[in-house]
Enzyme design. Sequence first.
Site, PDB file in Angstrom:
ATOM      1  N   HIS A  36       0.831  -1.210   0.000  1.00  0.00           N
ATOM      2  CA  HIS A  36       0.000   0.000   0.000  1.00  0.00           C
ATOM      3  C   HIS A  36       0.865   1.259   0.000  1.00  0.00           C
ATOM      4  CE1 HIS A  36      -3.398   2.585   0.812  1.00  0.00           C
ATOM      5  NE2 HIS A  36      -2.746   3.105   1.843  1.00  0.00           N
ATOM      6  N   ALA A 152       8.158  16.051  16.037  1.00  0.00           N
ATOM      7  CA  ALA A 152       7.733  17.120  16.947  1.00  0.00           C
ATOM      8  C   ALA A 152       7.366  18.377  16.159  1.00  0.00           C
ATOM      9  CB  ALA A 152       8.840  17.423  17.953  1.00  0.00           C
ATOM     10  N   GLY A 211       5.617   6.330   7.988  1.00  0.00           N
ATOM     11  CA  GLY A 211       5.008   5.405   8.941  1.00  0.00           C
ATOM     12  C   GLY A 211       6.019   4.471   9.580  1.00  0.00           C
ATOM     13  N   LEU A 212       7.313   4.709   9.327  1.00  0.00           N
ATOM     14  CA  LEU A 212       8.368   3.844   9.871  1.00  0.00           C
ATOM     15  C   LEU A 212       9.282   4.569  10.855  1.00  0.00           C
ATOM     16  CD1 LEU A 212       9.423   2.025   6.556  1.00  0.00           C
ATOM     17  CD2 LEU A 212       8.042   1.081   8.410  1.00  0.00           C
ATOM     18  N   LEU A 214       9.115   6.026  13.949  1.00  0.00           N
ATOM     19  CA  LEU A 214       9.234   5.635  15.352  1.00  0.00           C
ATOM     20  C   LEU A 214       9.704   4.191  15.496  1.00  0.00           C
ATOM     21  CD1 LEU A 214       6.160   7.382  17.023  1.00  0.00           C
ATOM     22  CD2 LEU A 214       8.579   7.960  17.272  1.00  0.00           C
TER      23      LEU A 214
END
Length: 248
Positions: A36, A152, A211-212, A214
Amino acid sequence: GASLELDQLAAAFNDTFARLEGSFDQLKRFTADVSHELRTPLTALRTVGEVALRGSHDADGYREVIGSMLEEVDRLTRLTDELLTLARADAGEAKLHKEPVDRGALAREVASHLSVLAEEKEQALEVDAGPLNVEADRTVLRQALVNLAVNAIKYAPGRTRIRVVTGRQGGAAFLEVADEGPGIAPEHRERIFERFYRVDKSRSREMGGTGLGLALVKWAAEAHGGRLELETEVGRGSTFRIVLPSAH
């Protein structure tokens, strides 16, 4: 005796099969997520290219199209690099090149590197970091800190304060990034370290996240024999803290 041993053996087999099934389910989800995530920028690339070919543009128009396509290529490159790092880590092939690293200097370097991003949102990016050496892979640690600081800056509102702090905690060294953002709701606190987990999928993707980030920070901390801690309060902000052993 024999019956008890057979029961124990059966329990061990059941436990092993349950863990294998869990691993396969996790792998299936991960593969679907990767597909995706790769498809999104690829679709954007194709759409932008097809639309440009159908129309007639001047030099500025084509320059804009190429710029849009390069943004998607950058995102694909970043995603591929991060996937490769995690794949090597999973396979035990991610070798750390440890050396004495001055965490204060590293914190100031990262803050300086990201100051333009913070200035765009009129955020104050502050550093509170004395000299503090740890044995670490400088590149891996730097990328982990960059990921935390970028997050942040992205999620905290404009005109707020972001602090990068280094110090000691017991016998360990820590490096943390604190923001005055929205905080993280309890239902998301454990899952945000999972690969491709997003609190707000559309917003995260629009901001260019893979999305990777952290997941990579967590791996970086643990690969150094440390841990990643989170302190957060909804509406009051979040502090992500990398804690590493052997401060000296």
